[in-house]
Design a protein around this motif. Structure first.
Motif, PDB file in Angstrom:
ATOM      1  N   TYR A  39      45.490  94.884  17.723  1.00  0.00           N
ATOM      2  CA  TYR A  39      46.005  95.905  18.647  1.00  0.00           C
ATOM      3  C   TYR A  39      47.344  95.508  19.275  1.00  0.00           C
ATOM      4  O   TYR A  39      48.206  96.335  19.512  1.00  0.00           O
ATOM      5  N   TYR A  40      47.489  94.208  19.557  1.00  0.00           N
ATOM      6  CA  TYR A  40      48.746  93.731  20.157  1.00  0.00           C
ATOM      7  C   TYR A  40      49.620  93.067  19.100  1.00  0.00           C
ATOM      8  O   TYR A  40      49.121  92.541  18.110  1.00  0.00           O
ATOM      9  N   ARG A  41      50.924  93.052  19.365  1.00  0.00           N
ATOM     10  CA  ARG A  41      51.841  92.316  18.493  1.00  0.00           C
ATOM     11  C   ARG A  41      52.627  91.336  19.374  1.00  0.00           C
ATOM     12  O   ARG A  41      53.247  91.732  20.357  1.00  0.00           O
ATOM     13  N   SER A  42      52.593  90.057  19.024  1.00  0.00           N
ATOM     14  CA  SER A  42      53.299  89.054  19.825  1.00  0.00           C
ATOM     15  C   SER A  42      54.797  89.131  19.528  1.00  0.00           C
ATOM     16  O   SER A  42      55.226  89.801  18.587  1.00  0.00           O
ATOM     17  N   ALA A  43      55.587  88.380  20.317  1.00  0.00           N
ATOM     18  CA  ALA A  43      57.048  88.399  20.154  1.00  0.00           C
ATOM     19  C   ALA A  43      57.463  87.928  18.766  1.00  0.00           C
ATOM     20  O   ALA A  43      58.532  88.281  18.275  1.00  0.00           O
ATOM     21  N   ARG A  94      49.839  89.645  14.881  1.00  0.00           N
ATOM     22  CA  ARG A  94      48.934  90.705  15.359  1.00  0.00           C
ATOM     23  C   ARG A  94      47.725  90.068  16.026  1.00  0.00           C
ATOM     24  O   ARG A  94      47.141  89.129  15.486  1.00  0.00           O
ATOM     25  N   LEU A  95      47.363  90.584  17.198  1.00  0.00           N
ATOM     26  CA  LEU A  95      46.271  90.000  17.971  1.00  0.00           C
ATOM     27  C   LEU A  95      45.278  91.085  18.340  1.00  0.00           C
ATOM     28  O   LEU A  95      45.672  92.205  18.709  1.00  0.00           O
ATOM     29  N   ASP A  96      43.989  90.766  18.258  1.00  0.00           N
ATOM     30  CA  ASP A  96      42.958  91.735  18.639  1.00  0.00           C
ATOM     31  C   ASP A  96      42.965  91.963  20.153  1.00  0.00           C
ATOM     32  O   ASP A  96      43.345  91.076  20.921  1.00  0.00           O
ATOM     33  N   ALA A  97      42.505  93.134  20.564  1.00  0.00           N
ATOM     34  CA  ALA A  97      42.254  93.413  21.979  1.00  0.00           C
ATOM     35  C   ALA A  97      40.744  93.409  22.182  1.00  0.00           C
ATOM     36  O   ALA A  97      40.000  93.927  21.351  1.00  0.00           O
TER      37      ALA A  97
END
Ligand SMILES: CC(C)(COP(=O)(O)OP(=O)(O)OC[C@H]1O[C@@H](n2cnc3c(N)ncnc32)[C@H](O)[C@@H]1OP(=O)(O)O)[C@@H](O)C(=O)NCCC(=O)NCCS
Length: 154
Positions: A136-140, A144-147
């Motif tokens: 769900y999230y995208r780091s700098a 891609r990271l789960d929420a």
């Protein structure tokens, strides 16, 4: 809940100090002002001693939440790195739980990126994971990271 400009200044100073830019989680001032204008939103600031900042004292921590039907969502919780592990976040969470319950909420929800160290805090306070949004999230750096959604019955 409306907020005086001074409170938003204080809140933004903690926001900028607290969130790691690698994850793009900090809100900008416009996002905070919009959330507060929508109504049903609540916030609190505390100084390093755990009480309300008085006489120009800087804030050390804050939360921002939004009340919905029988639910309240914790949108942001942040503590200045200089004042961590002194139970400021815990005091804010306790206050939010009591206030949200008084407003009629039966549970408190929050969403955070998977593996945020804040998970330990939320588990200590009785939150349980109830859902996961994959990537769900995208780091700098494009990772891609789960929420993960957590819930606590009030
Ligand atoms: C997560 C955060 C709010 C914690 O604030 P805090 O005031 O330091 O937390 P507290 O002192 O109330 O911690 C209470 C307990 O939670 C747990 N805890 C808190 N932060 C922890 C961490 N980084 N790692 C492991 N456990 C942690 C510990 O059990 C702690 O008790 P202890 O200090 O006796 O071991 C703060 O680190 C922060 O602002 N992080 C960046 C912003 C963020 O990620 N916010 C949450 C998502 S919106």
């Amino acid at each position: 809940m409306t907020a005086p400009g001074d409170d938003i200044d204080q809140l933004m100073a903690v926001m900028q100090a607290a969130f790691d830019p690698a994850f793009g989680e900090a809100w900008n001032r416009r996002q905070v002002e919009d959330a507060l204008m929508l109504g049903h939103s609540h916030y609190a600031l505390v100084a390093a001693h755990g009480g309300e900042p008085v006489g120009g004292e800087p804030a050390a921590a804050f939360f921002l939440s939004r009340h919905g039907f029988e639910e309240e969502e914790l949108l942001l919780l942040a503590v200045d790195p200089a004042h961590r592990r002194k139970r400021l976040a815990s005091a804010l969470l306790d206050r939010l739980c009591a206030d949200a319950k008084a407003r009629g909420a039966a549970r408190l929800l929050l969403e955070m990126r998977a593996n945020n160290p804040a998970e330990a805090l939320y588990r200590v306070h009785g939150f349980k994971p109830i859902g996961r949004r994959a990537q769900y999230y995208r780091s700098a750096i494009g990772e891609r990271l789960d929420a993960v959604t957590f819930s606590k019955d009030l």
